[in-house]
Design a protein around this motif. Sequence first.
Motif, PDB file in Angstrom:
ATOM      1  N   GLY A 169     -14.143   3.583   4.532  1.00  0.00           N
ATOM      2  CA  GLY A 169     -14.719   4.811   5.056  1.00  0.00           C
ATOM      3  C   GLY A 169     -14.202   6.056   4.354  1.00  0.00           C
ATOM      4  N   PRO A 170     -14.589   7.219   4.871  1.00  0.00           N
ATOM      5  CA  PRO A 170     -14.222   8.485   4.223  1.00  0.00           C
ATOM      6  C   PRO A 170     -12.724   8.767   4.204  1.00  0.00           C
ATOM      7  N   HIS A 171     -11.960   8.130   5.110  1.00  0.00           N
ATOM      8  CA  HIS A 171     -10.503   8.330   5.137  1.00  0.00           C
ATOM      9  C   HIS A 171      -9.774   7.123   4.559  1.00  0.00           C
ATOM     10  N   GLY A 172     -10.484   6.312   3.765  1.00  0.00           N
ATOM     11  CA  GLY A 172      -9.885   5.087   3.249  1.00  0.00           C
ATOM     12  C   GLY A 172      -8.604   5.320   2.476  1.00  0.00           C
ATOM     13  N   GLY A 173      -8.569   6.376   1.652  1.00  0.00           N
ATOM     14  CA  GLY A 173      -7.357   6.669   0.882  1.00  0.00           C
ATOM     15  C   GLY A 173      -6.189   7.014   1.770  1.00  0.00           C
ATOM     16  N   ASP A 174      -6.442   7.787   2.849  1.00  0.00           N
ATOM     17  CA  ASP A 174      -5.370   8.138   3.791  1.00  0.00           C
ATOM     18  C   ASP A 174      -4.870   6.902   4.527  1.00  0.00           C
ATOM     19  N   ILE A 175      -5.800   6.025   4.955  1.00  0.00           N
ATOM     20  CA  ILE A 175      -5.417   4.803   5.650  1.00  0.00           C
ATOM     21  C   ILE A 175      -4.573   3.922   4.730  1.00  0.00           C
ATOM     22  N   ALA A 176      -5.015   3.778   3.485  1.00  0.00           N
ATOM     23  CA  ALA A 176      -4.294   2.943   2.528  1.00  0.00           C
ATOM     24  C   ALA A 176      -2.894   3.483   2.273  1.00  0.00           C
ATOM     25  N   ARG A 177      -2.777   4.802   2.160  1.00  0.00           N
ATOM     26  CA  ARG A 177      -1.474   5.414   1.882  1.00  0.00           C
ATOM     27  C   ARG A 177      -0.474   5.124   2.996  1.00  0.00           C
ATOM     28  N   LEU A 178      -0.974   5.016   4.225  1.00  0.00           N
ATOM     29  CA  LEU A 178      -0.087   4.802   5.365  1.00  0.00           C
ATOM     30  C   LEU A 178       0.255   3.336   5.585  1.00  0.00           C
ATOM     31  N   THR A 179      -0.573   2.431   5.088  1.00  0.00           N
ATOM     32  CA  THR A 179      -0.430   1.036   5.469  1.00  0.00           C
ATOM     33  C   THR A 179      -0.103   0.079   4.335  1.00  0.00           C
ATOM     34  N   LEU A 180      -0.432   0.417   3.103  1.00  0.00           N
ATOM     35  CA  LEU A 180      -0.270  -0.534   2.019  1.00  0.00           C
ATOM     36  C   LEU A 180       1.125  -0.462   1.413  1.00  0.00           C
ATOM     37  N   ALA A 181       1.640  -1.627   1.005  1.00  0.00           N
ATOM     38  CA  ALA A 181       3.031  -1.728   0.559  1.00  0.00           C
ATOM     39  C   ALA A 181       3.310  -0.938  -0.706  1.00  0.00           C
ATOM     40  N   ASN A 182       2.294  -0.743  -1.551  1.00  0.00           N
ATOM     41  CA  ASN A 182       2.517  -0.059  -2.835  1.00  0.00           C
ATOM     42  C   ASN A 182       2.121   1.407  -2.799  1.00  0.00           C
ATOM     43  N   SER A 183       1.961   1.978  -1.613  1.00  0.00           N
ATOM     44  CA  SER A 183       1.491   3.356  -1.520  1.00  0.00           C
ATOM     45  C   SER A 183       2.635   4.342  -1.712  1.00  0.00           C
ATOM     46  N   PRO A 184       2.319   5.604  -2.073  1.00  0.00           N
ATOM     47  CA  PRO A 184       3.370   6.620  -2.248  1.00  0.00           C
ATOM     48  C   PRO A 184       4.145   6.926  -0.964  1.00  0.00           C
ATOM     49  N   SER A 185       3.565   6.600   0.207  1.00  0.00           N
ATOM     50  CA  SER A 185       4.242   6.896   1.471  1.00  0.00           C
ATOM     51  C   SER A 185       5.302   5.873   1.832  1.00  0.00           C
ATOM     52  N   GLN A 186       5.247   4.685   1.254  1.00  0.00           N
ATOM     53  CA  GLN A 186       6.108   3.604   1.726  1.00  0.00           C
ATOM     54  C   GLN A 186       7.608   3.877   1.561  1.00  0.00           C
ATOM     55  N   PRO A 187       8.092   4.498   0.469  1.00  0.00           N
ATOM     56  CA  PRO A 187       9.532   4.793   0.410  1.00  0.00           C
ATOM     57  C   PRO A 187      10.013   5.681   1.557  1.00  0.00           C
ATOM     58  N   VAL A 188       9.193   6.675   1.919  1.00  0.00           N
ATOM     59  CA  VAL A 188       9.569   7.548   3.040  1.00  0.00           C
ATOM     60  C   VAL A 188       9.481   6.776   4.352  1.00  0.00           C
ATOM     61  N   ILE A 189       8.491   5.899   4.489  1.00  0.00           N
ATOM     62  CA  ILE A 189       8.357   5.101   5.707  1.00  0.00           C
ATOM     63  C   ILE A 189       9.538   4.146   5.858  1.00  0.00           C
ATOM     64  N   ARG A 202      -3.380  -4.989   4.900  1.00  0.00           N
ATOM     65  CA  ARG A 202      -3.020  -5.254   3.500  1.00  0.00           C
ATOM     66  C   ARG A 202      -3.835  -6.405   2.932  1.00  0.00           C
ATOM     67  N   SER A 203      -4.065  -7.434   3.749  1.00  0.00           N
ATOM     68  CA  SER A 203      -4.860  -8.577   3.290  1.00  0.00           C
ATOM     69  C   SER A 203      -6.286  -8.155   2.972  1.00  0.00           C
ATOM     70  N   VAL A 204      -6.866  -7.336   3.839  1.00  0.00           N
ATOM     71  CA  VAL A 204      -8.230  -6.865   3.607  1.00  0.00           C
ATOM     72  C   VAL A 204      -8.280  -5.981   2.360  1.00  0.00           C
ATOM     73  N   ALA A 205      -7.274  -5.118   2.179  1.00  0.00           N
ATOM     74  CA  ALA A 205      -7.248  -4.232   1.013  1.00  0.00           C
ATOM     75  C   ALA A 205      -7.200  -5.028  -0.287  1.00  0.00           C
ATOM     76  N   GLU A 206      -6.477  -6.139  -0.284  1.00  0.00           N
ATOM     77  CA  GLU A 206      -6.381  -6.965  -1.487  1.00  0.00           C
ATOM     78  C   GLU A 206      -7.724  -7.583  -1.861  1.00  0.00           C
ATOM     79  N   GLU A 207      -8.600  -7.768  -0.874  1.00  0.00           N
ATOM     80  CA  GLU A 207      -9.896  -8.393  -1.136  1.00  0.00           C
ATOM     81  C   GLU A 207     -10.967  -7.388  -1.549  1.00  0.00           C
ATOM     82  N   LEU A 208     -10.661  -6.101  -1.431  1.00  0.00           N
ATOM     83  CA  LEU A 208     -11.638  -5.091  -1.820  1.00  0.00           C
ATOM     84  C   LEU A 208     -11.793  -5.076  -3.340  1.00  0.00           C
ATOM     85  N   GLY A 209     -13.018  -4.992  -3.792  1.00  0.00           N
ATOM     86  CA  GLY A 209     -13.234  -4.927  -5.230  1.00  0.00           C
ATOM     87  C   GLY A 209     -12.663  -3.666  -5.842  1.00  0.00           C
TER      88      GLY A 209
END
Length: 309
Positions: A167-187, A103-110
Amino acid sequence: MQALLDYTDRQSGESPYLTSIDRMVIMRSDQPKPPSHLIFQPSMCIVAQGAKWATFGTDSLEYRAGQALVIGVETPSTGRVVEASPGKPCLVLAFELDLAVMRSVAEELGRPPRMAGEAGRGVLVTDFQGALADCALRLVRLLDTPTAIPTLYPVVMREICYWLLAGPHGGDIARLTLANSPSQPVIRALHSLRERFRETVRIDDLAAIARLSVSAFHRQFKALTAMTPLQYQKQLRLLEARRLMITHAANVETAAYQVGYESPSQFSREYGRMFGIPPKRDAMAMQAAIAEERATATVAARRTPAPPR
């Protein structure tokens, strides 16, 4: 690959080999192995040589040399080594992913990775080449200089997180790990089920935690884990019962009741379907295998010459 071979050649005992890096192990198999059942934490399993497959519910994924299995949610799985030989062993580097670092790294991405609108699959296979392969090599080399681990390991882990998100799966990785992703309520609902797996849990209650309708929750939970909530709960119960019988010598009835079953006969039927053997026979076989492994390790340690003074 050579670094992993050299490391495992120096180790005594049986794989998996714990390392001086917390929650990082190296696995070596000199022949194909039967299925093993476990609960994955969010983690990454990198195959340097050979091939494995893992089953999550109804999904089976194969990952080979140069690929990695990325697990974004805590989930039961069945894994198996499918390609290995004494001359070309299967070599796997596995470590837990630190979601706080991700999450920290994602916040630093432009430009953050673009995420899909609903919860997707909680596991994926990605190529592990170029910069990511270089990171894995540096992790293994760090084991030769343990004093450098506290300083350099966090740096390498941040770099791994960066390349995964970029990388090419960045969106999938973000969805699984980031607090504001659509997957987080189910997680969040999944974590509640994980904590209460011994109880009778209503799907309505889990859907309320996720703030979804029952049908939407059921659909998204299955997309994430390849299991229904009840199947997920059942696997957790059976894995915990197996642990109780093997490590605490609990009998079948005690183990069944402790994980939430009201009927030992139902427990035995479902246990046999999952593990392919009745619970008592399975526990006895596993305990015998552990005792044999410990005896072998003790004999090997006695035969190892003491270092010169």
